[in-house]
Design an enzyme around this catalytic site. Sequence first.
Site, PDB file in Angstrom:
ATOM      1  N   HIS A 119       0.815  -1.212   0.000  1.00 26.45           N
ATOM      2  CA  HIS A 119       0.000   0.000   0.000  1.00 26.45           C
ATOM      3  C   HIS A 119       0.852   1.267   0.000  1.00 26.45           C
ATOM      4  O   HIS A 119       0.323   2.377   0.057  1.00 26.45           O
ATOM      5  CB  HIS A 119      -0.918  -0.033   1.236  1.00 26.45           C
ATOM      6  CG  HIS A 119      -2.050   0.928   1.197  1.00 26.45           C
ATOM      7  ND1 HIS A 119      -2.201   1.961   2.110  1.00 26.45           N
ATOM      8  CD2 HIS A 119      -3.116   1.023   0.364  1.00 26.45           C
ATOM      9  CE1 HIS A 119      -3.288   2.637   1.842  1.00 26.45           C
ATOM     10  NE2 HIS A 119      -3.875   2.103   0.786  1.00 26.45           N
ATOM     11  N   LYS A 121       3.203   4.451  -1.158  1.00 23.52           N
ATOM     12  CA  LYS A 121       3.289   5.367  -2.300  1.00 23.52           C
ATOM     13  C   LYS A 121       4.584   6.153  -2.160  1.00 23.52           C
ATOM     14  O   LYS A 121       4.654   7.146  -1.428  1.00 23.52           O
ATOM     15  CB  LYS A 121       2.101   6.328  -2.354  1.00 23.52           C
ATOM     16  CG  LYS A 121       0.755   5.659  -2.646  1.00 23.52           C
ATOM     17  CD  LYS A 121       0.021   5.294  -1.404  1.00 23.52           C
ATOM     18  CE  LYS A 121      -1.359   4.739  -1.714  1.00 23.52           C
ATOM     19  NZ  LYS A 121      -2.042   4.238  -0.507  1.00 23.52           N
ATOM     20  N   ASP A 126      16.947   9.863  -8.568  1.00 26.60           N
ATOM     21  CA  ASP A 126      18.405  10.051  -8.520  1.00 26.60           C
ATOM     22  C   ASP A 126      18.973   9.891  -7.116  1.00 26.60           C
ATOM     23  O   ASP A 126      20.073  10.381  -6.830  1.00 26.60           O
ATOM     24  CB  ASP A 126      18.802  11.420  -9.088  1.00 26.60           C
ATOM     25  CG  ASP A 126      18.660  11.487 -10.609  1.00 26.60           C
ATOM     26  OD1 ASP A 126      18.592  10.404 -11.230  1.00 26.60           O
ATOM     27  OD2 ASP A 126      18.602  12.593 -11.158  1.00 26.60           O
ATOM     28  N   HIS A 299      -9.036  11.256   1.632  1.00 29.91           N
ATOM     29  CA  HIS A 299      -8.137  10.121   1.443  1.00 29.91           C
ATOM     30  C   HIS A 299      -6.815  10.316   2.179  1.00 29.91           C
ATOM     31  O   HIS A 299      -5.935   9.474   2.138  1.00 29.91           O
ATOM     32  CB  HIS A 299      -7.877   9.901  -0.055  1.00 29.91           C
ATOM     33  CG  HIS A 299      -7.284   8.588  -0.402  1.00 29.91           C
ATOM     34  ND1 HIS A 299      -5.959   8.438  -0.763  1.00 29.91           N
ATOM     35  CD2 HIS A 299      -7.815   7.344  -0.439  1.00 29.91           C
ATOM     36  CE1 HIS A 299      -5.712   7.167  -1.022  1.00 29.91           C
ATOM     37  NE2 HIS A 299      -6.818   6.478  -0.832  1.00 29.91           N
ATOM     38  N   LYS A 301      -3.813  10.806   5.065  1.00 21.97           N
ATOM     39  CA  LYS A 301      -3.336  10.074   6.234  1.00 21.97           C
ATOM     40  C   LYS A 301      -2.258  10.932   6.892  1.00 21.97           C
ATOM     41  O   LYS A 301      -1.060  10.680   6.761  1.00 21.97           O
ATOM     42  CB  LYS A 301      -2.753   8.709   5.853  1.00 21.97           C
ATOM     43  CG  LYS A 301      -3.698   7.820   5.005  1.00 21.97           C
ATOM     44  CD  LYS A 301      -3.392   7.935   3.538  1.00 21.97           C
ATOM     45  CE  LYS A 301      -4.093   6.912   2.663  1.00 21.97           C
ATOM     46  NZ  LYS A 301      -5.500   6.742   2.794  1.00 21.97           N
ATOM     47  N   ASP A 306       1.065  19.008  18.919  1.00 22.24           N
ATOM     48  CA  ASP A 306       1.679  20.227  19.435  1.00 22.24           C
ATOM     49  C   ASP A 306       2.230  21.070  18.291  1.00 22.24           C
ATOM     50  O   ASP A 306       1.607  21.154  17.240  1.00 22.24           O
ATOM     51  CB  ASP A 306       2.724  19.890  20.493  1.00 22.24           C
ATOM     52  CG  ASP A 306       2.092  19.302  21.756  1.00 22.24           C
ATOM     53  OD1 ASP A 306       0.879  19.519  21.974  1.00 22.24           O
ATOM     54  OD2 ASP A 306       2.801  18.609  22.513  1.00 22.24           O
TER      55      ASP A 306
END
Length: 422
Positions: A119, A121, A126, A299, A301, A306
């Site tokens: 899952h 991404k 380089d 979508h 996450k 603080d």
Amino acid sequence: MKRGFIGHGQWVPGNQVVLLENGEEFYPRLYECIEKAQREVVIETFILFEDEVGKELHKVLMAAAKRGVRVDVLLDGFGSPDLSVDFLRSLMDAGVKLRVFDPGKRLLGQRLNMIRRMHRKIVVIDGERAFVGGINFSHDHLRSFGPMAKQDYTVELTGPIVSQIHRFVIHAIALGAKGPSWFRRRLRATEPADIQEAGSAEVMFVTRDNRRHTDDIERHYRAAIRSARKRIVIANAYFFPGYRLIKELRRAARRGVDVRLILQGEPDMPIVKTAASLLYHHLLHAGVKIYEYCERPLHGKVALVDDVWSTVGSSNLDPLSLSLNLEANVIVRDREFNEVLWNNLSGLMDDKCQVIEAEQLSTEWSGWRLVRSFFVFHFLRYYPRWAGWLPRHAPRLQPPEAQWPQLTRTDAQSQPTITEHA
């Protein structure tokens, strides 16, 4: 300042972190960086669709490969099942190295390889620049998709942390391919000679897998929540966390921390909102504030604690991400980045969210729903245990022919089979 490999879960100073919101900011910036790549592009993604976003990525990757850049792409077999032979063959003919995580065959048209997904991404260019977040390669991350376009985030990273992320993704595609010596040669050939400090942010790269790092991301969330003194803001698309994380949120709210959750109000899957709402009673009555994002599906996450701690990544706070999937987050200690994320999330809460009130639940919730909520809440104590009962096959990286047999031909380039490294 040259740095070698830095161990998993360690703070790395001297980085710059830039927040990219939605596909409108992420895709153009990524394509620009790929077009400037000189040696290597490595991509791991859960979803690659053959739509306008996938076709644009296809174009820039082919151009990079044709000018001599090494391009490695790792797709998840469940998340990216419907790519055409022409789309894949043209990439392979241009020199792009394609691999598929846990390819699965359909039974009566249904995909069965639903659990223990790759899952993550991640993109590394380089060995000097990395992108980590929750945005896939699909049109539904652009506003032009319509009312169901998703709200999401990725970060662009430069500085010494990229060395760690780079070695992680190379390890993902290389382990077992031709033995340790090949792996070392690949690292020497692709690692930049010098990675200079690029900013003031301390960054930790944290992953979740089904072997050595089964709960690392959740542990860092809980530790940050325990340390909170002022505020906690969590924006998470799929919210159904374990009992211990919920307990920490309730304790933080009761000791006076301003705890806010931004959850889906217009979900892409109705069950998401239903599941999260079963926890509202327990959270609200402890003092946690709940905001439902209603403009379009959430979508993202992301979270902040603080004025310094923040995280962006692929990991939801639900059983799939916390107990089954392969995930990757970056955790950032930097006041400037924290303020940027706070301003962004504040805008969502002020302008695009509905506040859920405890009084609302008291009048709307039936006695049966309260009883059901009670049992669901306490059921969460045990889901890390029952998640371990699910099939524990070791997913494998395989060449694209394993997912798309139509690609097989006598002159097809042979690519090694690799067992899950994490």
